[in-house]
Design a protein around this motif. Structure first.
Motif, short mmCIF file in Angstrom:
data_model
loop_
_atom_site.label_atom_id
_atom_site.label_comp_id
_atom_site.label_asym_id
_atom_site.label_seq_id
_atom_site.Cartn_x
_atom_site.Cartn_y
_atom_site.Cartn_z
N LEU A 105 13.24 8.84 0.41
CA LEU A 105 12.44 8.73 1.64
C LEU A 105 13.10 7.77 2.62
O LEU A 105 13.10 8.01 3.83
CB LEU A 105 11.03 8.22 1.30
CG LEU A 105 10.13 9.11 0.44
CD1 LEU A 105 8.80 8.43 0.23
CD2 LEU A 105 9.93 10.48 1.09
N TYR A 255 3.23 7.14 4.85
CA TYR A 255 3.05 7.90 3.61
C TYR A 255 1.87 7.37 2.81
O TYR A 255 1.16 8.14 2.14
CB TYR A 255 4.32 7.82 2.75
CG TYR A 255 5.54 8.40 3.41
CD1 TYR A 255 5.65 9.76 3.64
CD2 TYR A 255 6.59 7.58 3.79
CE1 TYR A 255 6.78 10.30 4.25
CE2 TYR A 255 7.72 8.10 4.40
CZ TYR A 255 7.81 9.46 4.63
OH TYR A 255 8.93 9.98 5.23
N SER A 345 6.42 16.00 -2.82
CA SER A 345 7.88 15.97 -2.77
C SER A 345 8.48 17.35 -2.55
O SER A 345 9.52 17.48 -1.90
CB SER A 345 8.43 15.37 -4.08
OG SER A 345 8.00 14.05 -4.25
N LYS A 464 4.04 12.01 -2.01
CA LYS A 464 4.94 11.06 -1.35
C LYS A 464 4.32 9.67 -1.25
O LYS A 464 5.05 8.67 -1.23
CB LYS A 464 5.29 11.57 0.06
CG LYS A 464 6.24 12.76 0.05
CD LYS A 464 6.65 13.14 1.46
CE LYS A 464 7.65 14.29 1.43
NZ LYS A 464 8.08 14.69 2.79
#
Length: 718
Positions: A105, A255, A345, A464
């Motif tokens: 990320l 996130y 993901s 995430k």
């Protein structure tokens, strides 16, 4: 060095005069050793001939130096080391997998590329590294620096930085060529004219950046430029790490709460991102918020318990792996993505992508960005290597470490990997679980390989927000530096200021600018310290031959008719004026002004005497005029300059000492130098301070302050 009494015989070697401290003031001479002059040209040619020659033994030594594993692996004590290496390798491998997926990320890349990076870095460092303990692989700060460059180039290329945008896969995709809703872009950016999507272009930028960073590191190793790491002080590195950690934390908040905001670019990213977060806070995903809260509580609690009972635990708890496994199962069977629109993901392919040479035109675009990346990567790796080598009583070769980390970047860049560095947290885990050699790195690589080949698709449903929690909790160490600020301030205020400036610039401007600002500011602090150093007049410690600052210590005796001045810095062009101002202020005498007053008085006196009038124009007598023009009597006849803290003199420094020698001589005040080191003495000789034949040297240079004071007392000074 030999000490010889003065005699009339000729000396073959240079002699330096001094007066030793004893009951008499007899003069002694210090005989300087004769240093053989080295012909640098011949030395360079000899080294060049030696390096260009090739023998079987030399080739063998070169290979064993370049691949240290060839030296230590044949001596590997299997029964003694294997258990610790296997255990630490398995633990690090288990930690690496969730971290690799999470740090993707930060880098703005797919998780598969982080796994590639972890695998290749461990294998290459096993072959080339000289440290037995450091763990080389993905590192949060390096991932952040890569991600910032990737995001900038994607934005310039016209791609949408929204993570949840429809994936655009091209020739860089794995096993996804038949996926629906795939958009490909025909790019002509940086000379590339090929069908390449967002993911393909992103990894292309990352590999080009990584390749250039590796090239810089190898070149630094070839030219032995490791000294550049000396300019990154502990305060700069800590401030940089803390500022970058704030940036990382900020980038993960979206996130955590499940909002979709554009990824900010350029300077001031931290402030802009927080503004966008508060503007869109009403769109937060309740599922992600609850999941994040639970994960952070579990991770922090486990970390705190692990820290408290680490001496009782044989190996750290694999909390991240447990959290990822449980969260993936809950997300999969609870259908959190479909029901609550929680971001996951996505597909992580298995296997390896065929190697590809990084694009040369992309290298040109990121060549400047690769330089700070190379320096930071190298500095963290070498500093950790030296720290653990010292702790476990072995040596590392800094130059070889530079080669090792350089090739950990160059070779993996052909296999779709990005930049790496040693990481403190994983290295501490390695040592605590019994690591003995880099065999543990191979075991960790095998664990990552197992995930790459078989287990990667199982993480499809991983949220995430869980990865963001892992990243944020891993920043605890860097963020705790804020607690150390009061203690740091008590130890050294200047270093604390350097830390604050570096941290603020790294967080509020950008990481690269922050690093540069930190280096420049720390250098400026050093320059300012030498420009305005401590100065003092010294007094004698009663009944001793020692002298100290009379403003700092009580009960010091003033030496009659003698002033002792200390300057605690090198004397060079930047602090010349401060040296003179401090000297004049502390001695309460500016010889130039005093000489000007005397000349003015003498001129007026001559004028009135010539007229035969003993009274001045304003009705005052000549004696009264003297009181106006020369208002005070000079209370000293000798000035001793303590040169013990003057490490060097430049041309300006020598000229400054010659200037005060001349100015005070005009006032019948002797200037005596004490405690000069050999380099300062040589500079004074070359600058002509002692005259052409050094004849007056024994009356101007002394090896101690007390020696100079005794000389001043013994002389019948005017």
């Amino acid at each position: 060095e030999h000490i010889n009494e003065v005699n009339t015989g000729k000396m073959e070697r240079p002699l330096e005069a001094t007066r030793m401290e004893n009951n008499t003031s007899s003069c002694f001479l210090m005989e300087r050793k004769t240093h053989v002059k080295i012909n640098r040209k011949e030395v360079m040619l000899a080294k060049l001939r030696k390096s260009c020659s090739c023998t079987p033994q030399k080739l063998k030594n070169f290979l064993m130096d370049f691949f240290p594993v060839l030296r230590w692996l044949p001596k590997y004590r299997c029964k003694e080391y294997i258990w610790g290496d296997v255990m630490s390798g398995l633990v690090i491998g288990i930690i690496l997998v969730p971290q690799a997926i999470a740090y993707s990320l930060l880098a703005g890349l797919k998780p598969i590329y982080s796994l590639y990076t972890s695998f290749f870095a461990n294998i290459i460092y096993f072959l080339m590294g000289t440290s037995r303990h450091v763990s080389v692989g993905i590192f949060s700060l390096i991932s952040l620096m890569v991600g910032q460059v990737v995001d900038r180039e994607l934005l310039l290329a016209g791609f949408d930085l929204n993570d949840d945008a429809t994936p655009a896969l091209g020739d860089g995709s794995l096993q996804n060529d038949n996926l629906p809703n795939t958009t490909a872009f025909n790019l002509t950016i940086a000379g590339i004219n090929a069908e390449c999507g967002k993911e393909c272009y992103a990894i292309g930028i990352a590999t080009a950046l990584t390749f250039m960073a590796g090239v810089y590191q190898v070149l630094m190793g070839i030219f032995r430029l490791g000294f550049v790491s000396m300019y990154l002080s502990e305060s700069v590195l800590d401030g940089f790490a803390t500022g970058a950690s704030l940036t990382i934390l900020t980038a993960q908040v979206k996130y955590l709460i499940g909002i979709k905001i554009p990824r900010s670019q350029g300077h001031g990213m931290l402030v802009i991102t927080w503004i966008n977060i508060f503007r869109n806070i009403s769109q937060a995903n309740l599922c992600d918020v609850i999941t994040s809260a639970i994960c952070i509580v579990v991770l922090v609690t486990a970390k705190e318990l692990g820290d408290r009972y680490k001496h009782k635990l044989k190996f750290p708890l694999p909390t991240e792996l447990v959290v990822i496994v449980v969260a993936t199962l809950v997300s999969h069977y609870g259908k959190l993505n479909e029901v609550y629109a929680s971001s996951v993901s996505g597909a992580i392919p298995t296997g390896f992508i065929p190697p590809k040479v990084p694009e040369f035109n992309l290298m040109l675009r990121v060549a400047l960005d690769a330089l700070p990346l190379a320096i930071v990567s190298f500095v963290f790796t070498v500093s950790l290597s030296e720290m653990f080598a010292k702790k476990y009583a072995y040596t590392i070769r800094a130059n070889q470490e530079m080669f090792a980390v350089g090739f950990c970047n160059i070779i993996p860049s052909f296999f779709h990997s990005f930049a790496t560095s040693a990481a403190l947290a994983k290295t501490l885990v390695k040592t605590s679980t019994g690591c003995q050699t880099q065999i543990s790195g191979v075991i960790s690589a095998m664990v990552v390989l197992l995930v790459l080949l078989f287990l990667a698709p199982l993480f499809y449903s991983l949220q995430k927000c869980v990865l963001a929690c892992i990243i944020i909790v891993s920043l605890r160490g860097a963020l705790r530096k804020f607690q150390d600020v009061p203690a740091r301030y008590q130890v050294n205020k200047v270093d604390t200021l350097v830390w604050v400036v570096t941290m603020s610039a790294s967080a509020l401007v950008s990481t690269e600018i922050g690093l540069l600002v930190g280096i420049v500011f720390s250098m400026l602090c050093i320059i300012v310290r030498t420009q305005r150093p401590r100065t003092a007049l010294l007094g004698q410690i009663q009944e001793t031959s020692f002298y100290e600052d009379d403003l700092e210590y009580e009960n010091l005796s003033t030496v009659p008719k003698v002033k002792i001045f200390r300057f605690e810095a090198p004397l060079y062009y930047a602090n010349r004026n401060y040296f003179l101002k401090s000297l004049y202020r502390l001695t309460n005498l500016d010889p130039n002004l005093e000489a000007a007053r005397r000349k003015k008085y003498e001129k007026k006196e001559k004028q009135h005497l010539k007229k035969g009038n003993h009274r001045t124009a304003n009705g005052l007598g000549i004696g009264e005029t003297t009181l106006q023009l020369v208002p005070k009597q000079i209370d000293f006849q000798a000035l001793v300059v303590d040169c013990s803290s003057i490490s060097f003199l430049d041309t300006t420094g020598v000229n400054t000492l010659k200037e005060i020698l001349k100015d005070y001589k005009n006032l019948n005040i002797s200037v005596l130098l004490a405690c000069c080191n050999p380099s300062v003495i040589d500079s004074l000789k070359r600058g002509g301070y002692f005259g052409k034949d050094f004849g007056c040297m024994q009356e101007m240079l002394f090896y101690s302050i007390h020696n100079a004071v005794l000389f001043a007392k013994d002389q019948k000074l005017p």
